[in-house]
Each structure stands twice: as structure tokens, then as C-alpha cells.
Motif scaffolding. Sequence first.
Motif, mmCIF file in Angstrom:
data_model
loop_
_atom_site.group_PDB
_atom_site.id
_atom_site.type_symbol
_atom_site.label_atom_id
_atom_site.label_comp_id
_atom_site.label_asym_id
_atom_site.label_seq_id
_atom_site.Cartn_x
_atom_site.Cartn_y
_atom_site.Cartn_z
ATOM 1 N N ALA A 1 -41.178 -5.289 -5.898
ATOM 2 C CA ALA A 1 -40.979 -4.117 -5.039
ATOM 3 C C ALA A 1 -39.521 -4.002 -4.612
ATOM 4 N N PRO B 1 -47.847 4.165 -2.735
ATOM 5 C CA PRO B 1 -47.390 2.796 -2.960
ATOM 6 C C PRO B 1 -48.593 1.849 -3.027
ATOM 7 N N PHE B 2 -48.375 0.642 -3.494
ATOM 8 C CA PHE B 2 -49.408 -0.391 -3.488
ATOM 9 C C PHE B 2 -49.656 -0.796 -2.036
ATOM 10 N N THR B 3 -50.904 -0.744 -1.591
ATOM 11 C CA THR B 3 -51.229 -1.003 -0.191
ATOM 12 C C THR B 3 -51.918 -2.348 -0.044
ATOM 13 N N VAL B 4 -51.363 -3.197 0.823
ATOM 14 C CA VAL B 4 -51.874 -4.547 1.029
ATOM 15 C C VAL B 4 -52.246 -4.739 2.498
ATOM 16 N N VAL C 1 -40.095 -1.750 0.660
ATOM 17 C CA VAL C 1 -41.378 -2.147 1.240
ATOM 18 C C VAL C 1 -41.466 -1.677 2.686
ATOM 19 N N ASP D 1 -42.510 1.160 -2.588
ATOM 20 C CA ASP D 1 -43.257 0.489 -3.650
ATOM 21 C C ASP D 1 -44.488 -0.233 -3.116
ATOM 22 N N LEU D 2 -44.419 -0.688 -1.877
ATOM 23 C CA LEU D 2 -45.514 -1.481 -1.315
ATOM 24 C C LEU D 2 -45.537 -1.311 0.205
ATOM 25 N N GLN E 1 -46.575 -7.624 -7.364
ATOM 26 C CA GLN E 1 -46.304 -6.306 -6.771
ATOM 27 C C GLN E 1 -45.279 -6.405 -5.645
ATOM 28 N N TYR E 2 -45.315 -7.510 -4.906
ATOM 29 C CA TYR E 2 -44.335 -7.714 -3.838
ATOM 30 C C TYR E 2 -43.002 -8.185 -4.418
#
Length: 233
Positions: free
Chosen positions: A53, A192-195, A56, A153-154, A49-50
Motif C-alpha cells: 500500500a 480501498p482494501f478494508t481491514v 493508508v 490503497d488500504l 496488501q499492507y
Amino acid sequence: MATMSTNGALREAKRELRASITRRLDALDSRSIQEQSRAVFNLLAGLPQYQQARAVSIYLSMPAGEIDTASILQDAFQRGKQVFIPFTHKATQVASPNADPKPSVMDMVTLDSLDDYRGLKRNNWGIPTPTRGSLGTRKNCLEEVKAGGAGLDLIVVPGVAFDTACRRLGHGKGYYDYFFKRYHSQADGKLPFTVGVALKEQLLDPPADVPVGDTDWPLDMILVGDGTVIRRE
């Protein structure tokens, strides 16, 4: 844990947890933080995912008490990613039903380069922060999304405490949760994808969990400084 229904009980539970985690973090030395930050960077760098991306969001870290994101920032620029960073400001008071209900809000604005990063001045929290005068030259991701752009995206998300269900406790201002709400609204229900990135001292051991309310958003994943990877089910 079920969502807590009483606002007063929820605030008190969060306050007590913040105080407990802060005591843990106060006992940490800088060497441990740097070692854990390197471990988290390696985990993030290996995520598809990173890697995939394009754009970010990366928070700029405080001098102590959380994962240092300097290596993540450098890597993102080396990979040619567009980098956005948090900018907190007073909400514009507009006589409109859509006016921000909070006294201050967080947006994500572009950071142009490592030189741009090195030129930022630190705020009262010790966080490198863009000046208001520089905003005219920086893109705002929410404005891009509203105009039909691709957006983020992230998002690399900080916090005070995390649990194994990908719940997060922030510093109490609600900046990230409210940003997620606004982004979700502007992007037709997408996020977005959350980390989340956490020192091992910030991760609660089961069955302990983070107290949450209706406005608290769970994360997709948490990366921990001891090498643990937690994915939301």
C-alpha cells in the motif's frame, strides 16, 4: 444473516449488541489490550496488501476499548507510506441534490509525521484529532479521488463488534459506512482494501452475527487480537 428490513428492529438489535460488547470491554485491562494490539500489528505488517500500500488510512485509537493503532502508525511512517486519518465535521448544508444528508460526516486527511501526531489534541472521545485550522495544510483523500488522483490503497477500520462474515458494527453514527459510500461514488465503484481490527472480545462466536441494513458495508478482512484472520468469501 439476512438484511433486517424493519428500521426500528435493526436499531434495537444494534443497540443491544453495543451494550453487550461494551460490558465485555469494560472488564478488559490495559495489558490485554496492548498484547492484542501487538498481535494485530504483527498480522497487519505481514499482509501483502499492507506492505504494498502506498497510501493508508489509520484511525487514531481511543484510550481504551479498542485496538491501539500507535504501532501501526509508526510502522507506516517508517515504511514511507502516506498516512490519512479520520476527521469528523459538520456537513456543509448546500441547497443541492448532492448535499450530505447527515448532520456530520467523516473525511480522511493527511497526517504528516509522528511529530504531527504527537501534537494533536484529544477530543471528547479521547481521540487525537486535527484542528479545523490545520485543514488548509492537509490533503483530503476524497478531494484527490474526485480530481482523478490515486486515493487510498488500504483502510484500517475500527468497530464495536465484528462477525465471521466480515460484518461490522460501529458506534452508531454511520461515519465509516457513509465514507465508503462517498468514496465508492467518487472512485467509479472502487474501494480501498478494508481491514477491520478487533479485540477477541469484539468478535462474535458463530452462529451469532452482526445485524446489518442496506447502508452497512462489509469489510474485506478482520484481524483479531488472538491471532485469528478472517477473510470475506
